[in-house]
Design a protein around this motif. Structure first.
Motif, PDB file in Angstrom:
ATOM      1  N   GLN B 132       4.691  -7.873  -8.839  1.00 34.79           N
ATOM      2  CA  GLN B 132       5.085  -6.770  -7.965  1.00 34.79           C
ATOM      3  C   GLN B 132       4.129  -6.667  -6.781  1.00 34.79           C
ATOM      4  O   GLN B 132       4.545  -6.472  -5.640  1.00 34.79           O
ATOM      5  N   PHE B 133       2.850  -6.827  -7.064  1.00 36.79           N
ATOM      6  CA  PHE B 133       1.817  -6.751  -6.037  1.00 36.79           C
ATOM      7  C   PHE B 133       2.098  -7.741  -4.910  1.00 36.79           C
ATOM      8  O   PHE B 133       2.119  -7.388  -3.729  1.00 36.79           O
ATOM      9  N   ARG B 139       6.597  -8.153   1.420  1.00 35.56           N
ATOM     10  CA  ARG B 139       7.603  -7.334   2.105  1.00 35.56           C
ATOM     11  C   ARG B 139       6.967  -6.453   3.164  1.00 35.56           C
ATOM     12  O   ARG B 139       7.433  -6.360   4.289  1.00 35.56           O
ATOM     13  N   LEU B 140       5.862  -5.810   2.798  1.00 39.89           N
ATOM     14  CA  LEU B 140       5.166  -4.950   3.760  1.00 39.89           C
ATOM     15  C   LEU B 140       4.636  -5.787   4.920  1.00 39.89           C
ATOM     16  O   LEU B 140       4.733  -5.400   6.080  1.00 39.89           O
ATOM     17  N   GLY B 141       4.111  -6.974   4.576  1.00 42.68           N
ATOM     18  CA  GLY B 141       3.601  -7.858   5.607  1.00 42.68           C
ATOM     19  C   GLY B 141       4.691  -8.251   6.588  1.00 42.68           C
ATOM     20  O   GLY B 141       4.473  -8.322   7.793  1.00 42.68           O
ATOM     21  N   ILE B 308      -6.720  -2.385   3.720  1.00 43.79           N
ATOM     22  CA  ILE B 308      -5.695  -1.377   4.018  1.00 43.79           C
ATOM     23  C   ILE B 308      -4.350  -1.789   3.412  1.00 43.79           C
ATOM     24  O   ILE B 308      -3.657  -0.998   2.755  1.00 43.79           O
ATOM     25  N   LEU B 309      -3.983  -3.069   3.626  1.00 45.65           N
ATOM     26  CA  LEU B 309      -2.712  -3.552   3.078  1.00 45.65           C
ATOM     27  C   LEU B 309      -2.651  -3.350   1.570  1.00 45.65           C
ATOM     28  O   LEU B 309      -1.648  -2.886   1.018  1.00 45.65           O
ATOM     29  N   VAL B 310      -3.760  -3.700   0.900  1.00 45.36           N
ATOM     30  CA  VAL B 310      -3.771  -3.621  -0.559  1.00 45.36           C
ATOM     31  C   VAL B 310      -3.697  -2.167  -1.014  1.00 45.36           C
ATOM     32  O   VAL B 310      -2.956  -1.823  -1.937  1.00 45.36           O
ATOM     33  N   VAL B 311      -4.419  -1.294  -0.332  1.00 44.11           N
ATOM     34  CA  VAL B 311      -4.317   0.127  -0.681  1.00 44.11           C
ATOM     35  C   VAL B 311      -2.867   0.592  -0.532  1.00 44.11           C
ATOM     36  O   VAL B 311      -2.317   1.281  -1.392  1.00 44.11           O
ATOM     37  N   LEU B 312      -2.237   0.168   0.558  1.00 43.32           N
ATOM     38  CA  LEU B 312      -0.846   0.588   0.785  1.00 43.32           C
ATOM     39  C   LEU B 312       0.072   0.118  -0.332  1.00 43.32           C
ATOM     40  O   LEU B 312       0.875   0.887  -0.855  1.00 43.32           O
ATOM     41  N   VAL B 313      -0.028  -1.162  -0.702  1.00 42.05           N
ATOM     42  CA  VAL B 313       0.938  -1.648  -1.700  1.00 42.05           C
ATOM     43  C   VAL B 313       0.610  -1.164  -3.104  1.00 42.05           C
ATOM     44  O   VAL B 313       1.477  -1.091  -3.951  1.00 42.05           O
ATOM     45  N   VAL B 314      -0.666  -0.845  -3.348  1.00 39.49           N
ATOM     46  CA  VAL B 314      -0.978  -0.381  -4.702  1.00 39.49           C
ATOM     47  C   VAL B 314      -0.558   1.069  -4.878  1.00 39.49           C
ATOM     48  O   VAL B 314      -0.022   1.446  -5.917  1.00 39.49           O
ATOM     49  N   TRP B 315      -0.743   1.893  -3.842  1.00 40.53           N
ATOM     50  CA  TRP B 315      -0.456   3.317  -4.046  1.00 40.53           C
ATOM     51  C   TRP B 315       0.699   3.882  -3.243  1.00 40.53           C
ATOM     52  O   TRP B 315       1.230   4.937  -3.575  1.00 40.53           O
ATOM     53  N   PHE B 316       1.096   3.240  -2.164  1.00 38.16           N
ATOM     54  CA  PHE B 316       2.047   3.927  -1.299  1.00 38.16           C
ATOM     55  C   PHE B 316       3.359   3.201  -1.025  1.00 38.16           C
ATOM     56  O   PHE B 316       4.337   3.821  -0.646  1.00 38.16           O
ATOM     57  N   TYR B 317       3.377   1.910  -1.183  1.00 40.72           N
ATOM     58  CA  TYR B 317       4.594   1.207  -0.760  1.00 40.72           C
ATOM     59  C   TYR B 317       5.067   0.253  -1.846  1.00 40.72           C
ATOM     60  O   TYR B 317       4.290  -0.542  -2.371  1.00 40.72           O
ATOM     61  N   HIS B 318       6.346   0.346  -2.182  1.00 38.61           N
ATOM     62  CA  HIS B 318       6.926  -0.664  -3.059  1.00 38.61           C
ATOM     63  C   HIS B 318       8.196  -1.215  -2.426  1.00 38.61           C
ATOM     64  O   HIS B 318       9.011  -0.454  -1.917  1.00 38.61           O
ATOM     65  N   GLY B 576      10.136  11.139 -13.370  1.00 41.19           N
ATOM     66  CA  GLY B 576       8.722  10.866 -13.130  1.00 41.19           C
ATOM     67  C   GLY B 576       8.510  10.360 -11.722  1.00 41.19           C
ATOM     68  O   GLY B 576       7.422   9.951 -11.367  1.00 41.19           O
ATOM     69  N   GLY B 577       9.586  10.344 -10.935  1.00 42.44           N
ATOM     70  CA  GLY B 577       9.471   9.859  -9.568  1.00 42.44           C
ATOM     71  C   GLY B 577       9.413   8.346  -9.513  1.00 42.44           C
ATOM     72  O   GLY B 577       9.292   7.765  -8.462  1.00 42.44           O
ATOM     73  N   GLY B 578       9.474   7.707 -10.682  1.00 44.63           N
ATOM     74  CA  GLY B 578       9.364   6.252 -10.702  1.00 44.63           C
ATOM     75  C   GLY B 578      10.587   5.601 -10.109  1.00 44.63           C
ATOM     76  O   GLY B 578      11.682   5.875 -10.546  1.00 44.63           O
ATOM     77  N   HIS B 579      10.382   4.825  -9.130  1.00 46.40           N
ATOM     78  CA  HIS B 579      11.515   4.097  -8.595  1.00 46.40           C
ATOM     79  C   HIS B 579      11.073   2.736  -8.098  1.00 46.40           C
ATOM     80  O   HIS B 579      10.123   2.656  -7.352  1.00 46.40           O
TER      81      HIS B 579
END
Ligand code: HEM
Lengths: 297, 579
Positions: B132-133, B139-141, B308-318, B576-579
């Motif tokens: 997933q990571f 995708r974010l990249g 920054i990218l890693v923080v984003l994908v771990v906590w904010f973006y999927h 649980g907000g999980g999506h």
């Protein structure tokens, strides 16, 4: 910015990165397990939707079965009996998935219609993932099916082709010429009250088709219609009303009530009424049913 | 005399003593690895001291090492700050590198076939450590790279860096813009989910419109591999995505960057005399050397950007993953990826060929040759008022067209469908599924009763009198321990004033049933009076703007209704907000 600052900052970022990635690594097992649970739950939800639009018409909304297909909330499916009688060596999941995917073309011999083929790989309409979805949904009946405090109402058990039990009427289920053996049939005295109960029971499910006349000719007026048919159809000329009813129950294909408008009672010479009541009721049941129907003038 | 029959390290030891021999050996090895810098040089570099020997050893790697020879040995001090480049070109290159690395990881777990692509995604998410990571990073990249290319283009326009002698740099940039967009778009299809399938179906349908018909038809066939997107189309998009387009991007990036170095980074517009370009004539005191300043700066930025990218994908973006692609099921609203929304907006203006094909082609050609048309000599902002205003207009146009391309604009769906879709969207979660599972108490809840027991009872009595199916129409008041259910029912009620304003006298119910172990069924049922329609199918209104109703022969309104059922499982964890 001095070069020392850059080196310190850069190193800090890389160390921070390592920490986060390490943290992710520690949580990966848990995350993957959670994803799997969630995905399977959502798959089951989709399976429920597929069931509602594709399967419930035959197997019942709650899997209780109907005159057209066996119940799938049946304890026998989950306790291994069914697998044994089908000589299935694999697991239950594979059994169910296989039955849905491939269908049972041959079951037309002992059911009004065959279990259709659903898997795209066999020419059906559903993709592999959809087959998995609906399989999960079917298997989710396990807990309620095996709940002994609260046994499910199994309307319609499985049928094995060609297997009869003692006490069954020894009459071929289908394909027999009109009237074979029936004229000489000697029935005990019928009890209309018990007949009504049988007629409405989940076990035989007559009224689930005949009530209100949506799928089958209505219960009311059965006798009047029988008299009419005997009067007008040449092949039925020598019948009594009683004989007509017996034959209608035991050999539905012998005489087919013509389709009425949008109501299709039979396709390709085969009634949608089950062909196997001769295996499932004994002479007393039959007499009671007939006695009940004779009250429906 | 040699110790061994051939010259060896032992001879060195014998000659110089062990200490010196070893340090000389280390020094030599380091010099070879760094293509010119010995241990002392490196120590000086890291301490920020000037080089202590001549000729400057810090220039040797630029001549001798392959990767280093691509980089200039020094920059003009005026271009090393955040302004004027905003580091956008550099960041784009960085994102491209991120895409290549994460992309190679994903490739290992992917087979380009409709039979397996979606399963591969599920496997990546459920079974591959860091799957997933990596997918989220990729995708974010990709989205980030598209955004950055556009901003980079805007910045080179604003600082007038496309002007002589950098016209060709700009032109290769425009090609890079195109390859980046297609690269991102071709990747869109690969997960083979609904989002992918329909976005690409719309996208490629543009090609079909190319006149004359014979061309459009064949371009479409070439792209999709069949009249519709299927196995052939997926394979073609895959090959474009992992082979052809990255290759094209690398080639043009080579040319692009070669030209950048050749002409030097353009100085801020105010620095040069009008009409001159001194980017390559850097006075000694304004030189910032690549070693150590630029390199350490870039390495720090690699750390910062990755962090920054890693923080984003771990906590904010999927990365999104909708349900399996299904040609039979058209989503209620299909949209192109955001960077093509402007095109979808253009298409809503009219003719498919003109707006979908002619205009974008002309736009692309215009961008390509723009620097050869705008031959104004000055790069100063004050002298380029018209050009800068036009560029701001273009940005505004891009935003407006993108908004017009979004489903909010000009797409009409009936109110009841919109409401059902908002409560329980076909894809994603929505408010209904977010209700905690134990608050889904079996029963029927009515928007006119909410948690009012008396209202519920009187509605029930009314429905009984109307002879309705009482299994469904026995109304309950929402129990006290179901606050989320109540708030969803309230917002359901509120939707009749917004999404459902064309549904006169409308109300809705939520009919919740226990269905299976851990599984509930919820039916959204909506009923309203049928509005009268005018000749051209619009809703008829009286002078005050009230909706006119269609009446039956007794003069009573005719009720219309629609229903939609969803199932919710206890462990699908929507709440649980999980999506
Ligand atoms: C994959 C896409 C691209 C990459 C990786 C890329 C990379 C770069 C890099 C690293 C530079 C050096 C200066 C800086 O960081 O700004 C640069 C400069 C430049 N780029 Fe790009 N670029 C891309 C796309 C574009 C596009 C779409 C345009 C315009 C249409 C463009 C026009 C220019 C121009 C004119 C310069 C010279 C700027 C100057 O000398 O100040 N590039 N590019």
């Amino acid at each position: 910015m001095k070069i020392e600052t850059r080196i310190v900052l850069g190193t800090a970022f890389f160390l921070g990165l390592l920490l986060i990635v390490g943290w992710v690594a520690l949580n990966e097992e848990g995350r993957m397990a959670e994803f799997t649970v969630q995905y399977e739950a959502r798959s089951l939800e989709r399976g429920a939707t597929i069931w509602e639009s594709n399967c419930s018409a035959c197997h019942g909304a709650f899997g209780q079965g109907s005159g057209r297909a066996p119940a799938l909330n049946n304890p026998r499916l989950f306790n291994g009996e069914r697998l044994q009688e089908m000589k299935w060596a694999g697991g239950l999941y594979a059994y169910v998935e296989n039955a849905i995917s491939a269908g049972r073309p041959a079951s037309v011999a002992y059911w009004p219609e065959a279990m259709p083929t659903w898997g795209q790989q066999y020419g059906g309409p559903l993709r592999t993932d959809q087959i998995r979805d609906v399989t999960r949904f079917v298997l989710n009946w396990e807990a309620s099916a095996l709940d002994e405090q609260n046994p499910p109402e199994v309307v319609q058990d499985f049928i094995l082709p060609g297997v009869r039990e003692e006490g069954d009427l020894q009459i071929m289920a289908s394909g027999q010429p009109v009237g074979t053996g029936l004229a000489t049939l000697e029935l005990p005295v019928g009890d209309p009250v018990r007949g009504e109960r049988l007629y409405n029971s989940n076990e035989l499910g007559c009224s689930s088709c005949h009530m209100g006349g949506v799928i089958a000719p209505p219960t009311e007026g059965t006798v009047t219609r029988a008299e009419q048919r005997i009067a007008t159809v040449a092949a039925l000329a020598n019948y009594t009303v009683e004989q007509y009813l017996i034959e209608s129950i035991l050999v539905p294909n012998a005489y087919l009530v013509p389709n009425e408008g949008s109501k299709v009672y039979a396709t390709g010479g085969i009634s949608i009424m089950q062909q196997n009541y001769s295996d499932r009721i004994d002479a007393q049941d039959l007499a009671d049913l007939v006695a009940y129907l004779l009250t429906q003038g | 005399m040699s110790v061994l029959p051939f010259p060896s390290f032992l001879d060195d030891i014998k000659e110089k003593g062990a200490r010196t021999a070893v340090s000389d050996l280390i020094d030599e090895t380091v010099t070879r690895v760094t293509a010119g810098l010995n241990v002392r040089d490196i120590r000086e570099l890291l301490r920020g001291e000037p080089p202590s020997r001549r000729p400057n050893p810090r220039l040797t790697p630029h001549a001798d090492a392959f990767w280093m020879h691509m980089r200039p040995s020094y920059y003009h001090a005026a271009v090393t700050g955040v302004y004027p480049t905003l580091r956008l070109g550099w960041l784009t290159t960085y994102f491209f590198a991120v895409e290549i690395i994460t992309g190679m990881f994903l490739m290992v777990f992917y087979t380009p076939s409709p039979l397996s692509a979606y399963d591969n995604m599920l496997n990546l998410l459920s079974n591959v450590p860091f799957g997933q990571f990596m997918r989220d990073l990729h995708r974010l990249g990709a989205e980030g790279m598209v955004m950055l290319v556009m901003l980079h283009m805007l910045r080179t326009y604003i600082t007038g860096s496309y002007k002589r002698p950098r016209q060709f740099t700009w032109a290769t940039g425009v090609i890079l813009l195109l390859t980046t967009l297609i690269l991102s778009f071709s990747g869109y299809l690969l997960p083979w989910d609904q989002l992918a399938f329909w976005a690409v179906t719309i996208g490629t349908s543009m090609a079909e419109a190319a006149p004359p018909e014979i061309v459009g038809k064949n371009v479409n066939l070439l792209l999709r591999g069949a009249p519709d997107i299927g196995a052939g189309g997926l394979l073609r998009f895959y090959l474009l995505h992992v082979f052809a387009l990255p290759l094209a991007t690398i080639i043009f990036l080579g040319v692009h960057y070669y030209k950048v170095v050749l002409h030097g980074h353009s100085l801020p517009p105010g620095e040069d005399e009008i009409g001159t370009d001194t980017a390559k004539r850097v006075p000694l005191e304004r030189r910032v050397y690549f070693l150590p300043d630029i390199l350490s700066n870039e390495l720090m930025w690699v750390g910062a950007a990755t962090f920054i990218l890693v923080v984003l994908v771990v906590w904010f973006y999927h990365a999104p993953l909708e349900s399996h692609a299904d040609p039979q099921v058209t989503p209620l609203h299909t949209t192109a990826p955001w960077y093509f929304l402007w095109l979808q907006g253009l298409l809503k203006l009219g003719d498919k060929v003109f707006f979908g094909l002619v205009i974008p082609t002309l736009l692309f050609l215009f961008l390509l040759v723009m620097p050869y048309i705008d031959v104004g000599k000055s790069r100063r902002y004050a002298h380029r008022r018209l050009g800068l205003s036009l560029s701001m207009l273009a940005v505004a146009g891009f935003v407006i067209l993108s908004w017009m391309g979004s489903p909010e604009y000009g797409v009409e769906t009936s109110g009841d469908q919109e409401i059902a879709q908002t409560l329980a969207p076909m894809e994603g979660v929505g408010p209904l599924r977010s209700i905690p599972f134990d608050e889904l108490i079996p029963g029927t809840y009515h928007t006119l009763a909410l948690d009012d027991a008396a209202a519920a009872a009187s509605l029930t009595a009314r429905f009984e009198a109307e002879g309705r199916n009482m299994e469904m129409f026995t109304i309950s008041a929402v129990p006290e321990d179901a606050p989320h259910l109540l708030s969803v029912l309230e917002s359901f009620d509120g939707m009749f004033d917004t999404l459902g304003r064309d549904l006169p006298n409308a109300w809705g119910v939520l009919y919740i049933q226990d269905w299976q172990t851990d599984l509930k069924r919820i039916e959204i049922y909506i009923e309203w009076d049928t509005p009268l329609l005018t000749q051209n199918g619009e809703i008829a209104r009286d002078a005050q703007g009230n909706i006119l109703l269609e009446l039956d022969e007794n003069g009573n309104p005719i009720r219309a209704s629609s229903g939609k059922a969803i199932y919710v499982h206890a462990r699908s964890n929507y709440f649980g907000g999980g999506h």
